[in-house]
Design a protein around this motif. Structure first.
Motif, PDB file in Angstrom:
ATOM      1  N   ASP A  48       6.281  11.642  -8.069  1.00  0.00           N
ATOM      2  CA  ASP A  48       7.214  11.617  -9.186  1.00  0.00           C
ATOM      3  C   ASP A  48       7.893  10.249  -9.251  1.00  0.00           C
ATOM      4  O   ASP A  48       7.488   9.296  -8.579  1.00  0.00           O
ATOM      5  CB  ASP A  48       8.247  12.741  -9.037  1.00  0.00           C
ATOM      6  N   GLU A  49       8.962  10.138 -10.077  1.00  0.00           N
ATOM      7  CA  GLU A  49       9.620   8.854 -10.268  1.00  0.00           C
ATOM      8  C   GLU A  49      10.306   8.348  -8.998  1.00  0.00           C
ATOM      9  O   GLU A  49      10.427   7.138  -8.785  1.00  0.00           O
ATOM     10  CB  GLU A  49      10.666   8.958 -11.394  1.00  0.00           C
ATOM     11  N   THR A  50      10.763   9.269  -8.137  1.00  0.00           N
ATOM     12  CA  THR A  50      11.447   8.867  -6.900  1.00  0.00           C
ATOM     13  C   THR A  50      10.492   8.553  -5.756  1.00  0.00           C
ATOM     14  O   THR A  50      10.929   8.151  -4.678  1.00  0.00           O
ATOM     15  CB  THR A  50      12.411   9.979  -6.462  1.00  0.00           C
ATOM     16  N   GLY A  51       9.193   8.722  -5.962  1.00  0.00           N
ATOM     17  CA  GLY A  51       8.217   8.474  -4.909  1.00  0.00           C
ATOM     18  C   GLY A  51       7.914   9.676  -4.058  1.00  0.00           C
ATOM     19  O   GLY A  51       7.197   9.569  -3.059  1.00  0.00           O
ATOM     20  N   ARG A  52       8.433  10.837  -4.425  1.00  0.00           N
ATOM     21  CA  ARG A  52       8.193  12.060  -3.668  1.00  0.00           C
ATOM     22  C   ARG A  52       6.928  12.741  -4.169  1.00  0.00           C
ATOM     23  O   ARG A  52       6.669  12.786  -5.378  1.00  0.00           O
ATOM     24  CB  ARG A  52       9.381  12.996  -3.806  1.00  0.00           C
ATOM     25  N   GLY A  53       6.120  13.266  -3.265  1.00  0.00           N
ATOM     26  CA  GLY A  53       4.876  13.918  -3.650  1.00  0.00           C
ATOM     27  C   GLY A  53       5.113  15.215  -4.410  1.00  0.00           C
ATOM     28  O   GLY A  53       6.049  15.966  -4.121  1.00  0.00           O
ATOM     29  N   LYS A  54       4.232  15.475  -5.363  1.00  0.00           N
ATOM     30  CA  LYS A  54       4.342  16.693  -6.176  1.00  0.00           C
ATOM     31  C   LYS A  54       3.667  17.896  -5.524  1.00  0.00           C
ATOM     32  O   LYS A  54       3.810  19.014  -6.023  1.00  0.00           O
ATOM     33  CB  LYS A  54       3.722  16.447  -7.549  1.00  0.00           C
ATOM     34  N   GLY A  55       2.915  17.666  -4.478  1.00  0.00           N
ATOM     35  CA  GLY A  55       2.234  18.779  -3.836  1.00  0.00           C
ATOM     36  C   GLY A  55       0.974  19.171  -4.586  1.00  0.00           C
ATOM     37  O   GLY A  55       0.179  18.332  -5.018  1.00  0.00           O
ATOM     38  N   LYS A  56       0.760  20.477  -4.765  1.00  0.00           N
ATOM     39  CA  LYS A  56      -0.434  20.984  -5.436  1.00  0.00           C
ATOM     40  C   LYS A  56      -0.473  20.564  -6.895  1.00  0.00           C
ATOM     41  O   LYS A  56      -1.546  20.318  -7.466  1.00  0.00           O
ATOM     42  CB  LYS A  56      -0.471  22.509  -5.323  1.00  0.00           C
ATOM     43  N   ALA A  57       0.672  20.458  -7.532  1.00  0.00           N
ATOM     44  CA  ALA A  57       0.713  20.058  -8.944  1.00  0.00           C
ATOM     45  C   ALA A  57       0.171  18.644  -9.139  1.00  0.00           C
ATOM     46  O   ALA A  57      -0.351  18.317 -10.209  1.00  0.00           O
ATOM     47  CB  ALA A  57       2.148  20.137  -9.465  1.00  0.00           C
ATOM     48  N   LEU A  59       0.815  -1.215   0.000  1.00  0.00           N
ATOM     49  CA  LEU A  59       0.000   0.000   0.000  1.00  0.00           C
ATOM     50  C   LEU A  59       0.850   1.267   0.000  1.00  0.00           C
ATOM     51  O   LEU A  59       0.374   2.326  -0.416  1.00  0.00           O
ATOM     52  CB  LEU A  59      -0.923   0.011   1.221  1.00  0.00           C
ATOM     53  N   THR A  60       2.092   1.194   0.458  1.00  0.00           N
ATOM     54  CA  THR A  60       2.960   2.375   0.515  1.00  0.00           C
ATOM     55  C   THR A  60       3.968   2.437  -0.630  1.00  0.00           C
ATOM     56  O   THR A  60       4.786   3.359  -0.665  1.00  0.00           O
ATOM     57  CB  THR A  60       3.724   2.382   1.848  1.00  0.00           C
ATOM     58  N   ASP A  61       3.928   1.474  -1.557  1.00  0.00           N
ATOM     59  CA  ASP A  61       4.843   1.469  -2.703  1.00  0.00           C
ATOM     60  C   ASP A  61       4.241   2.323  -3.811  1.00  0.00           C
ATOM     61  O   ASP A  61       3.272   1.940  -4.463  1.00  0.00           O
ATOM     62  CB  ASP A  61       5.079   0.044  -3.186  1.00  0.00           C
ATOM     63  N   THR A  62       4.819   3.522  -4.043  1.00  0.00           N
ATOM     64  CA  THR A  62       4.254   4.453  -5.022  1.00  0.00           C
ATOM     65  C   THR A  62       4.456   3.993  -6.464  1.00  0.00           C
ATOM     66  O   THR A  62       3.766   4.470  -7.365  1.00  0.00           O
ATOM     67  CB  THR A  62       4.897   5.837  -4.842  1.00  0.00           C
ATOM     68  N   THR A  63       5.383   3.066  -6.711  1.00  0.00           N
ATOM     69  CA  THR A  63       5.603   2.597  -8.086  1.00  0.00           C
ATOM     70  C   THR A  63       4.450   1.733  -8.584  1.00  0.00           C
ATOM     71  O   THR A  63       4.300   1.543  -9.790  1.00  0.00           O
ATOM     72  CB  THR A  63       6.904   1.790  -8.155  1.00  0.00           C
ATOM     73  N   LYS A  64       3.638   1.236  -7.666  1.00  0.00           N
ATOM     74  CA  LYS A  64       2.515   0.389  -8.050  1.00  0.00           C
ATOM     75  C   LYS A  64       1.190   1.141  -8.079  1.00  0.00           C
ATOM     76  O   LYS A  64       0.138   0.540  -8.280  1.00  0.00           O
ATOM     77  CB  LYS A  64       2.409  -0.808  -7.097  1.00  0.00           C
TER      78      LYS A  64
END
Length: 264
Positions: A222-231, A207-212
């Motif tokens: 983004d690709e590194t799993g960091r949130g983009k924020g408002k964008a 559930l916490t793996d952003t690549t899936k």
């Protein structure tokens, strides 16, 4: 001459007044001294019963400090019987108090419950799993405590250690065995276990793996799993005129743009 004569008279009058004040002060001092001597004589003739001589404040403070130290070493309060015979706290009794107050903010250190007794035997290595087990420790605790009580005192604590020492060191005398057990406990403190580390389960890791992530959830990272924020939360309208995802966006302007002409 008239003015100087008046000044001399005034000065003489001031000297007379000052001499009068000095004589009056001397009379008062002698009078007070005679009164004090008379008071001492009367006190000696008629002493006040149950009276003690006055002592400086420093002596009182030193005496009170000595009482507090002696009462702390004996576990008694001011005015108790222990104040007359000050005894230093041994290393064994100090360990007893440390384990007695472990986990209980209201504990005074004068008695120990069964839970802390078992912890003491476990942390200090009295329980070896062969000659002495946790069951043996509980049996000895129930044997030495009072019938209606739930705790043991320091004297009962030593009795319990003697009982365990006989089982732990069978080849030694009772006194030698007790001394061996005392050495295992002297100067020891409760062992505080570390914080339990959380083990990530496969469900939580999935559930916490952003690549899936898929759909709109994928656009929030983004690709590194960091949130983009408002964008990643707000949909931005593209007014460039190109189809979303077109790789050659902006290349048409470069192609049709004419190079600047050289001046003639």
């Amino acid at each position: 001459m008239g003015a100087s004569g008046s000044c001399i008279k005034k000065h003489e009058e001031r000297l007379k007044l000052s001499n009068t004040d000095v004589e009056s002060e001397r009379w008062r001092g002698s009078r007070g001294q005679s009164n004090m001597e008379e008071f001492k004589v009367q006190t000696a003739k008629h002493p006040v019963p149950n009276s003690s001589p006055m002592r400086p404040h420093s002596e009182h403070s030193k005496e009170n400090a000595a009482k507090r130290l002696s009462s702390a070493s004996n576990g008694t309060s001011d005015g108790g019987a222990g104040c007359k015979t000050p005894v230093e706290i041994t290393a064994l009794e100090e360990a007893f108090r440390r384990f007695a107050i472990h986990g209980d903010t209201r504990a005074t250190g004068k008695d120990m419950n069964g839970k802390n007794w078992s912890k003491l035997c476990k942390d200090c290595g009295v329980i070896d799993g062969k000659s002495i087990t946790l069951t043996d420790v509980d049996i000895v605790f129930s044997k030495v405590k009072n019938k209606s009580g739930r705790t043991i005192t320091y004297s009962q604590f030593k009795e319990a250690l003697v009982e365990l020492a006989r089982k732990r060191f069978k080849d030694k005398s009772s006194e030698d065995a007790a001394q061996e057990v005392y050495k295992m406990i002297e100067g020891k403190s409760p062992i505080i276990s570390g914080v339990t580390r959380a083990v990530a389960s496969p469900t939580v890791s999935r559930l916490t793996d952003t690549t899936k992530f898929t759909g709109s959830h994928k656009e929030r990272f983004d690709e590194t799993g960091r949130g983009k924020g408002k964008a990643g939360r707000v949909e931005v309208v593209d007014t460039s005129g190109y189809v979303p995802g077109y790789k050659h966006a902006g290349s048409y302007e470069k192609k049709v743009q004419k190079p600047p002409q050289k001046p003639m």
